[in-house]
Design an enzyme around this catalytic site. Structure first.
Site, PDB file in Angstrom:
ATOM      1  N   ALA A   1       0.807  -1.222   0.000  1.00 57.32           N
ATOM      2  CA  ALA A   1       0.000   0.000   0.000  1.00 57.32           C
ATOM      3  C   ALA A   1       0.838   1.269   0.000  1.00 57.32           C
ATOM      4  O   ALA A   1       0.350   2.328  -0.399  1.00 57.32           O
ATOM      5  CB  ALA A   1      -0.933  -0.016   1.212  1.00 57.32           C
ATOM      6  N   ALA A   2       2.105   1.175   0.432  1.00 59.36           N
ATOM      7  CA  ALA A   2       2.945   2.373   0.447  1.00 59.36           C
ATOM      8  C   ALA A   2       3.737   2.529  -0.852  1.00 59.36           C
ATOM      9  O   ALA A   2       4.513   3.475  -1.004  1.00 59.36           O
ATOM     10  CB  ALA A   2       3.913   2.330   1.626  1.00 59.36           C
ATOM     11  N   GLY A   3       3.538   1.645  -1.780  1.00 62.77           N
ATOM     12  CA  GLY A   3       4.261   1.708  -3.050  1.00 62.77           C
ATOM     13  C   GLY A   3       3.612   2.683  -4.017  1.00 62.77           C
ATOM     14  O   GLY A   3       2.592   3.307  -3.710  1.00 62.77           O
ATOM     15  N   GLN A   4       4.187   2.774  -5.222  1.00 63.67           N
ATOM     16  CA  GLN A   4       3.672   3.794  -6.156  1.00 63.67           C
ATOM     17  C   GLN A   4       2.309   3.419  -6.738  1.00 63.67           C
ATOM     18  O   GLN A   4       1.451   4.290  -6.916  1.00 63.67           O
ATOM     19  CB  GLN A   4       4.697   4.143  -7.233  1.00 63.67           C
ATOM     20  CG  GLN A   4       5.271   2.984  -8.016  1.00 63.67           C
ATOM     21  CD  GLN A   4       5.768   3.417  -9.388  1.00 63.67           C
ATOM     22  OE1 GLN A   4       5.753   4.591  -9.734  1.00 63.67           O
ATOM     23  NE2 GLN A   4       6.205   2.455 -10.186  1.00 63.67           N
TER      24      GLN A   4
ATOM     25  N   VAL B   1      -1.715  -8.225  -8.656  1.00 58.58           N
ATOM     26  CA  VAL B   1      -1.096  -7.247  -9.558  1.00 58.58           C
ATOM     27  C   VAL B   1       0.426  -7.424  -9.548  1.00 58.58           C
ATOM     28  O   VAL B   1       1.094  -7.313 -10.573  1.00 58.58           O
ATOM     29  CB  VAL B   1      -1.477  -5.806  -9.128  1.00 58.58           C
ATOM     30  CG1 VAL B   1      -0.739  -4.769  -9.973  1.00 58.58           C
ATOM     31  CG2 VAL B   1      -2.988  -5.601  -9.226  1.00 58.58           C
TER      32      VAL B   1
ATOM     33  N   ASP C   1      -2.740  -4.467 -20.035  1.00 57.33           N
ATOM     34  CA  ASP C   1      -2.328  -4.881 -21.388  1.00 57.33           C
ATOM     35  C   ASP C   1      -3.483  -4.687 -22.374  1.00 57.33           C
ATOM     36  O   ASP C   1      -3.284  -4.239 -23.504  1.00 57.33           O
ATOM     37  CB  ASP C   1      -1.890  -6.351 -21.366  1.00 57.33           C
ATOM     38  CG  ASP C   1      -0.854  -6.601 -20.290  1.00 57.33           C
ATOM     39  OD1 ASP C   1       0.213  -5.984 -20.358  1.00 57.33           O
ATOM     40  OD2 ASP C   1      -1.127  -7.391 -19.369  1.00 57.33           O
TER      41      ASP C   1
ATOM     42  N   HIS D   1       0.887 -12.308 -18.360  1.00 57.44           N
ATOM     43  CA  HIS D   1       1.207 -10.874 -18.340  1.00 57.44           C
ATOM     44  C   HIS D   1       2.725 -10.754 -18.426  1.00 57.44           C
ATOM     45  O   HIS D   1       3.420 -10.631 -17.427  1.00 57.44           O
ATOM     46  CB  HIS D   1       0.679 -10.216 -17.060  1.00 57.44           C
ATOM     47  CG  HIS D   1       1.249  -8.839 -16.843  1.00 57.44           C
ATOM     48  ND1 HIS D   1       0.942  -7.776 -17.658  1.00 57.44           N
ATOM     49  CD2 HIS D   1       2.138  -8.360 -15.925  1.00 57.44           C
ATOM     50  CE1 HIS D   1       1.607  -6.702 -17.249  1.00 57.44           C
ATOM     51  NE2 HIS D   1       2.341  -7.037 -16.200  1.00 57.44           N
TER      52      HIS D   1
ATOM     53  N   ASN E   1       4.071  -8.572  -9.806  1.00 59.93           N
ATOM     54  CA  ASN E   1       4.639  -9.482 -10.805  1.00 59.93           C
ATOM     55  C   ASN E   1       5.628 -10.493 -10.225  1.00 59.93           C
ATOM     56  O   ASN E   1       6.263 -10.220  -9.226  1.00 59.93           O
ATOM     57  CB  ASN E   1       5.366  -8.652 -11.871  1.00 59.93           C
ATOM     58  CG  ASN E   1       4.390  -8.101 -12.873  1.00 59.93           C
ATOM     59  OD1 ASN E   1       3.416  -8.761 -13.222  1.00 59.93           O
ATOM     60  ND2 ASN E   1       4.653  -6.887 -13.330  1.00 59.93           N
TER      61      ASN E   1
HETATM   62  P1  NAX Z   1       6.761  -0.231  -5.490  1.00 63.23           P
HETATM   63  O1  NAX Z   1       8.126  -0.768  -5.251  1.00 63.23           O
HETATM   64  O2  NAX Z   1       6.567   1.224  -5.623  1.00 63.23           O
HETATM   65  O3  NAX Z   1       5.822  -0.729  -4.314  1.00 63.23           O
HETATM   66  C1  NAX Z   1       5.796  -2.038  -3.913  1.00 63.23           C
HETATM   67  C2  NAX Z   1       5.433  -2.027  -2.464  1.00 63.23           C
HETATM   68  O4  NAX Z   1       5.267  -3.363  -2.045  1.00 63.23           O
HETATM   69  C3  NAX Z   1       6.537  -1.419  -1.587  1.00 63.23           C
HETATM   70  O5  NAX Z   1       5.987  -0.388  -0.776  1.00 63.23           O
HETATM   71  C4  NAX Z   1       7.028  -2.584  -0.758  1.00 63.23           C
HETATM   72  O6  NAX Z   1       7.424  -2.213   0.567  1.00 63.23           O
HETATM   73  C5  NAX Z   1       5.794  -3.464  -0.758  1.00 63.23           C
HETATM   74  N1  NAX Z   1       6.065  -4.858  -0.450  1.00 63.23           N
HETATM   75  C6  NAX Z   1       7.127  -5.619  -0.798  1.00 63.23           C
HETATM   76  N2  NAX Z   1       7.025  -6.834  -0.281  1.00 63.23           N
HETATM   77  C7  NAX Z   1       5.861  -6.862   0.391  1.00 63.23           C
HETATM   78  C8  NAX Z   1       5.195  -7.857   1.152  1.00 63.23           C
HETATM   79  N3  NAX Z   1       5.746  -9.058   1.330  1.00 63.23           N
HETATM   80  N4  NAX Z   1       4.017  -7.558   1.723  1.00 63.23           N
HETATM   81  C9  NAX Z   1       3.468  -6.343   1.567  1.00 63.23           C
HETATM   82  N5  NAX Z   1       4.056  -5.335   0.861  1.00 63.23           N
HETATM   83  C10 NAX Z   1       5.229  -5.617   0.282  1.00 63.23           C
HETATM   84  O7  NAX Z   1       6.159  -1.028  -6.742  1.00 63.23           O
HETATM   85  P2  NAX Z   1       4.886  -0.662  -7.641  1.00 63.23           P
HETATM   86  O8  NAX Z   1       5.314   0.193  -8.752  1.00 63.23           O
HETATM   87  O9  NAX Z   1       3.789  -0.196  -6.758  1.00 63.23           O
HETATM   88  O10 NAX Z   1       4.538  -2.083  -8.284  1.00 63.23           O
HETATM   89  C11 NAX Z   1       4.004  -3.134  -7.526  1.00 63.23           C
HETATM   90  C12 NAX Z   1       3.960  -4.410  -8.334  1.00 63.23           C
HETATM   91  O11 NAX Z   1       3.079  -4.268  -9.453  1.00 63.23           O
HETATM   92  C13 NAX Z   1       5.303  -4.830  -8.941  1.00 63.23           C
HETATM   93  O12 NAX Z   1       5.474  -6.208  -8.781  1.00 63.23           O
HETATM   94  C14 NAX Z   1       5.124  -4.508 -10.408  1.00 63.23           C
HETATM   95  O13 NAX Z   1       5.979  -5.281 -11.219  1.00 63.23           O
HETATM   96  C15 NAX Z   1       3.686  -4.852 -10.607  1.00 63.23           C
HETATM   97  N6  NAX Z   1       3.028  -4.356 -11.812  1.00 63.23           N
HETATM   98  C16 NAX Z   1       2.092  -5.145 -12.386  1.00 63.23           C
HETATM   99  C17 NAX Z   1       1.397  -4.763 -13.512  1.00 63.23           C
HETATM  100  C18 NAX Z   1       0.371  -5.646 -14.146  1.00 63.23           C
HETATM  101  O14 NAX Z   1      -0.170  -5.272 -15.180  1.00 63.23           O
HETATM  102  N7  NAX Z   1       0.043  -6.808 -13.596  1.00 63.23           N
HETATM  103  C19 NAX Z   1       1.691  -3.461 -14.187  1.00 63.23           C
HETATM  104  C20 NAX Z   1       2.380  -2.493 -13.285  1.00 63.23           C
HETATM  105  C21 NAX Z   1       3.418  -3.070 -12.362  1.00 63.23           C
HETATM  106  O15 NAX Z   1       4.581  -3.276 -13.105  1.00 63.23           O
END
Ligand code: NAX
Length: 329
Positions: free
Chosen positions: A12-15, A129, A159, A187, A131
């Site tokens: 939830a704190a990610g982008q 979501v 996509d 994906h 990956n």
């Molecule tokens: P960010 O790195 O900004 O945020 C990810 C967040 O997840 C961080 O705040 C981190 O602390 C947290 N996190 C890591 N491990 C965790 C855990 N075990 N439990 C709870 N939180 C955890 O990444 P963001 O840009 O938000 O992307 C998140 C994910 O979406 C990535 O895996 C990214 O590859 C994937 N995506 C998937 C897409 C799709 O179409 N399915 C497209 C967009 C994106 O690439």
């Protein structure tokens, strides 16, 4: 006002989280008469950042936001969840292939699947979501003992939207004119955006865009590589468009699909279209508006499409093999 529902969101704190939470709290997914309680799950290292986001949620004074629970405890995070959006994982960095992520991220989804099974509401639905989302979804599903398999989804809506955008631009029409856009398979860079069955203003795409070489080549590649192109340009992976696609996926599963159309989401295959039973693969899906969804039957798969689908399914098989130790037998 309806009875409050609980939505659990990891990462939830990610982008993507930052682009997602405020829209959910404002009613963009569940509607203007649906209060929501957000359970926001992060790792310990990100709890400070999450606190800041929670302060901002407070400062929005959203009428529909019934409560917020920030936590790094999975049992607390998934307690009573009606929907879980599993976003948290380590995002792909420049030069990294999705396969590199399998080992890093797969482990996260065993514990989350188990915690969902222990704590979530009976009507739980899960959208993955993070990956590699298809295989992470497979891991979560297989570790969520007792939760029906048809409750698990992995996101290919981004996509689909990207493919619609490319086709609309080529044809010189608005994206609204593009329908029946199915993403098949994974994906990943092997996904197949099916231009054969997509339509522009009700006509098959190959009749509107007669440049077959572009459709079979540049179009497919541009959709497959769009994520990488955005990383290259922004220096960070897609966030707002990914959050938007997650919102649209949930909305689409909840509302009735317009007559004749379909959307893309990866679901647990029952062997449809020659895709191995048990793999999480993207297919054309319709919803009835009452919480039920089904794979569209009878889409004729031509030889070109068959080759592309098979390639992506083969990658899903290989991913499943690579995480075999995370999947209970
Ligand atoms: P960010 O790195 O900004 O945020 C990810 C967040 O997840 C961080 O705040 C981190 O602390 C947290 N996190 C890591 N491990 C965790 C855990 N075990 N439990 C709870 N939180 C955890 O990444 P963001 O840009 O938000 O992307 C998140 C994910 O979406 C990535 O895996 C990214 O590859 C994937 N995506 C998937 C897409 C799709 O179409 N399915 C497209 C967009 C994106 O690439």
């Amino acid at each position: 006002m309806k009875e409050c529902i609980t939505v659990s969101i990891t990462g939830a704190a990610g982008q993507i989280g930052y682009a997602l939470l405020f829209r959910i709290a404002s009613g963009a997914i569940f509607g203007p008469d649906q209060p929501v309680h957000l359970r926001l799950i992060e790792i310990d290292a990100a709890m400070n950042a999450l606190e800041g986001t929670v302060m901002e949620l407070d400062d929005c004074a959203f009428p529909l936001l019934a409560g917020v629970t920030p936590t790094s405890d999975l049992d607390e995070g998934f307690k009573g969840a009606n929907w879980s959006l599993l976003v948290g994982s380590v995002p792909r960095k420049a030069g990294m292939e999705r396969k590199d992520l399998l080992g890093i991220n797969g482990k996260i989804f065993t514990g989350q699947g188990e915690a969902i099974a222990r704590n979530a509401a009976d009507d739980i639905r899960v959208l993955v979501v993070g990956n590699p989302c298809n295989t992470n979804c497979l891991i979560a599903m297989r570790n969520a003992d007792g939760v029906p398999r048809d409750r698990f989804f992995a996101m290919t809506r981004l996509d689909e939207n990207r493919a619609k955008g490319q086709l609309a631009a080529k044809a010189g029409v608005h994206t609204n004119s593009v329908s029946n856009m199915c993403i098949w398979g994974n994906h990943s860079a092997t996904q197949y955006p099916d231009f054969v069955h997509a339509q522009i203003e009700g006509s098959p795409v190959p009749e509107v865009i007669t440049d077959r070489e572009w459709l079979e080549g540049e179009f497919i590649r541009s959709v497959q590589q769009r994520g990488a192109a955005i990383i290259e340009a922004r220096g960070a992976s897609s966030a707002a468009s990914a959050a938007n696609a997650a919102i649209e996926t949930v909305c689409t599963l909840a509302k009735a699909t317009p007559e004749g159309d379909w959307n893309s989401v990866a679901i647990c295959s029952e062997g449809q279209y020659g895709i191995d039973e048990g793999l999480i693969a993207s297919m054309p899906v319709r919803s009835d508006g009452a919480g039920n969804w089904s794979v569209v039957e009878g889409v004729e798969v031509d030889e070109f499409s068959r080759g592309k689908i098979d390639e992506s399914v083969q990658e899903l098989r290989e991913e499943r093999e690579a995480v075999r130790d995370l999947i209970p037998s």
